[in-house]
Design a protein around this motif. Sequence first.
Motif, PDB file in Angstrom:
ATOM      1  N   UNK A 167       0.863  -1.179   0.000  1.00  0.00           N
ATOM      2  CA  UNK A 167       0.000   0.000   0.000  1.00  0.00           C
ATOM      3  C   UNK A 167       0.903   1.233   0.000  1.00  0.00           C
ATOM      4  N   UNK A 168       0.796   2.066  -1.007  1.00  0.00           N
ATOM      5  CA  UNK A 168       1.707   3.216  -1.107  1.00  0.00           C
ATOM      6  C   UNK A 168       1.500   4.244   0.007  1.00  0.00           C
ATOM      7  N   UNK A 169       0.462   4.077   0.817  1.00  0.00           N
ATOM      8  CA  UNK A 169       0.290   5.012   1.933  1.00  0.00           C
ATOM      9  C   UNK A 169       1.073   4.535   3.174  1.00  0.00           C
ATOM     10  N   UNK A 170       1.683   3.345   3.079  1.00  0.00           N
ATOM     11  CA  UNK A 170       2.396   2.804   4.250  1.00  0.00           C
ATOM     12  C   UNK A 170       3.904   2.914   4.066  1.00  0.00           C
ATOM     13  N   UNK A 171       4.592   3.424   5.091  1.00  0.00           N
ATOM     14  CA  UNK A 171       6.051   3.583   4.993  1.00  0.00           C
ATOM     15  C   UNK A 171       6.744   2.228   4.882  1.00  0.00           C
ATOM     16  N   UNK A 172       6.156   1.170   5.450  1.00  0.00           N
ATOM     17  CA  UNK A 172       6.748  -0.167   5.306  1.00  0.00           C
ATOM     18  C   UNK A 172       6.766  -0.577   3.841  1.00  0.00           C
ATOM     19  N   UNK A 173       5.640  -0.350   3.184  1.00  0.00           N
ATOM     20  CA  UNK A 173       5.558  -0.708   1.759  1.00  0.00           C
ATOM     21  C   UNK A 173       6.523   0.146   0.937  1.00  0.00           C
ATOM     22  N   UNK A 174       6.621   1.425   1.269  1.00  0.00           N
ATOM     23  CA  UNK A 174       7.534   2.312   0.530  1.00  0.00           C
ATOM     24  C   UNK A 174       8.961   1.767   0.629  1.00  0.00           C
ATOM     25  N   UNK A 175       9.342   1.323   1.839  1.00  0.00           N
ATOM     26  CA  UNK A 175      10.695   0.784   2.035  1.00  0.00           C
ATOM     27  C   UNK A 175      10.894  -0.473   1.181  1.00  0.00           C
ATOM     28  N   UNK A 176       9.860  -1.305   1.099  1.00  0.00           N
ATOM     29  CA  UNK A 176       9.965  -2.540   0.285  1.00  0.00           C
ATOM     30  C   UNK A 176      10.112  -2.203  -1.207  1.00  0.00           C
ATOM     31  N   UNK A 177       9.382  -1.193  -1.630  1.00  0.00           N
ATOM     32  CA  UNK A 177       9.428  -0.813  -3.057  1.00  0.00           C
ATOM     33  C   UNK A 177      10.839  -0.307  -3.410  1.00  0.00           C
ATOM     34  N   UNK A 178      11.362   0.568  -2.557  1.00  0.00           N
ATOM     35  CA  UNK A 178      12.684   1.140  -2.832  1.00  0.00           C
ATOM     36  C   UNK A 178      13.741   0.035  -2.785  1.00  0.00           C
ATOM     37  N   UNK A 179      13.599  -0.895  -1.834  1.00  0.00           N
ATOM     38  CA  UNK A 179      14.568  -2.000  -1.731  1.00  0.00           C
ATOM     39  C   UNK A 179      14.545  -2.844  -3.007  1.00  0.00           C
ATOM     40  N   UNK A 180      13.350  -3.040  -3.566  1.00  0.00           N
ATOM     41  CA  UNK A 180      13.226  -3.880  -4.770  1.00  0.00           C
ATOM     42  C   UNK A 180      13.917  -3.240  -5.970  1.00  0.00           C
ATOM     43  N   UNK A 181      14.078  -1.924  -5.929  1.00  0.00           N
ATOM     44  CA  UNK A 181      14.730  -1.238  -7.049  1.00  0.00           C
ATOM     45  C   UNK A 181      16.244  -1.423  -7.009  1.00  0.00           C
ATOM     46  N   UNK A 182      16.745  -1.896  -5.890  1.00  0.00           N
ATOM     47  CA  UNK A 182      18.149  -2.269  -5.774  1.00  0.00           C
ATOM     48  C   UNK A 182      19.105  -1.101  -6.033  1.00  0.00           C
ATOM     49  N   UNK A 183      18.777   0.038  -5.463  1.00  0.00           N
ATOM     50  CA  UNK A 183      19.704   1.171  -5.499  1.00  0.00           C
ATOM     51  C   UNK A 183      19.641   2.037  -6.731  1.00  0.00           C
ATOM     52  N   UNK A 184      18.767   1.689  -7.687  1.00  0.00           N
ATOM     53  CA  UNK A 184      18.730   2.488  -8.911  1.00  0.00           C
ATOM     54  C   UNK A 184      17.297   2.692  -9.383  1.00  0.00           C
ATOM     55  N   UNK A 185      16.906   3.943  -9.556  1.00  0.00           N
ATOM     56  CA  UNK A 185      15.578   4.217 -10.124  1.00  0.00           C
ATOM     57  C   UNK A 185      15.742   5.306 -11.190  1.00  0.00           C
ATOM     58  N   UNK A 186      15.507   4.939 -12.433  1.00  0.00           N
ATOM     59  CA  UNK A 186      15.585   5.922 -13.524  1.00  0.00           C
ATOM     60  C   UNK A 186      14.237   6.585 -13.761  1.00  0.00           C
ATOM     61  N   UNK A 187      13.174   5.802 -13.521  1.00  0.00           N
ATOM     62  CA  UNK A 187      11.843   6.343 -13.777  1.00  0.00           C
ATOM     63  C   UNK A 187      10.867   5.944 -12.694  1.00  0.00           C
ATOM     64  N   UNK A 188       9.946   6.835 -12.412  1.00  0.00           N
ATOM     65  CA  UNK A 188       8.891   6.539 -11.427  1.00  0.00           C
ATOM     66  C   UNK A 188       7.559   6.969 -12.031  1.00  0.00           C
ATOM     67  N   UNK A 189       6.648   6.008 -12.156  1.00  0.00           N
ATOM     68  CA  UNK A 189       5.297   6.338 -12.640  1.00  0.00           C
ATOM     69  C   UNK A 189       4.329   6.148 -11.489  1.00  0.00           C
TER      70      UNK A 189
END
Length: 352
Positions: A167-189
């Motif tokens: 759930x994008x309203x939860x900081x736990x989920x935000x942390x999981x999303x960023x972790x899944x990107x593995x240190x690199x994000x070129x685009x965010x939709x």
Amino acid sequence: MAKDKALTAKSSIGAWLKHPVGGPILRDLLAQGGQKESALAPVKLFSLERVAAMSGGQMSQELIDDMVRRANDPSALAAAPAADDDGEDDEDEPPAPPMAAPWVERITPGRFDGKTVIVTGAGSGIGRAVAARVAAEGGKVVAVDISQERLDAAVAEMPGAVAVAGDITSEDSIAKIVAAADGRVDGLANVAGIMDDMTPLHEVSDAVWSRVMAVNVEGTFRLTRAVLPLMLEAGGGSIVNVASEAGLRGSAAGLAYTTSKHAVVGLTKSTSFMYAAKNIRVNAVAPGPVATGIEASFASELGQERVGLAMTILPPIAEAAQLAASITWLLSDDATNVSGVILPSDGGWSAI
Ligand SMILES: NC(=O)c1ccc[n+]([C@@H]2O[C@H](COP(=O)([O-])OP(=O)(O)OC[C@H]3O[C@@H](n4cnc5c(N)ncnc54)[C@H](O)[C@@H]3O)[C@@H](O)[C@H]2O)c1
């Protein structure tokens, strides 16, 4: 209207609604989905088969065949009241236009090669179409959705996509999303969003206000705040938010959704301005009506009356892939010189 005029899958939605047997069948179907006839205003000139094709599998061929059979059942026709209660002569009603040559999505091979793109709302509708297109064009997709089930079905069709249910309203989920990107994000939709119940201000419940603002504004804010440091470190990036026609005018939804999408416009412009010198582009797309899984309800008579007025001038409903075409263009390097733009992708509705 000739009572015995046969309805087919090629008859327009307008003709179905006016038919003494077909009309009630269609209205029943709408009622089962919690919808009213006004929901069909933008597709009145479309044929039933075209609307079915846009329903994303919700209207099966079997259902269409059954509707046509029931609408033309001689005993039902004989028992039906005299048709056409609006006094108009249906012989003058224009026939449903032929299905226009369909727009065809054209993949640009390699446009996202080597890029990691986070897409929220990737389990359905516009987000799913964006994620699929980025994956097909070589990008590594981090696909995010609150529904594990929808996400699983979506990523099964996306080579190399990483699924994050959250759930994008939860900081736990935000942390999981960023972790899944593995240190690199070129685009965010930032596509995930929910509708309201079309209530005007004095009828808005705390629950609707809180959830709509939380998902549409806070979720977008929280995920972007978490991703920006990676873009700053990498020296650039591209962010595309999904606003709405309701972010441009007051007549497209209820108070909560309209306020939330105007906030997405502000969030987009401020972020574009602040990071312009950091090679981070920030834009938004404002879709008109799109055939997706999004659910809108009418919990207010006043809301229904007022928003219903605006719905009579809706442009034809677009497909999710058409929105993905606009969103992936802004995400990609093709939009190199574009930032701070709120791009209507609405068949021209915003020009009215
Ligand atoms: N469909 C339209 O006509 C239309 C028009 C204008 C704007 N939009 C906007 O387009 C965006 C996408 O909507 P859609 O029409 O594709 O709807 P949709 O319901 O088909 O897809 C939205 C997805 O977002 C997910 N989602 C909802 N809340 C979430 C949360 N808290 N965290 C993570 N995922 C969440 C849902 O599970 C769903 O899979 C939304 O922002 C919507 O406001 C849609």
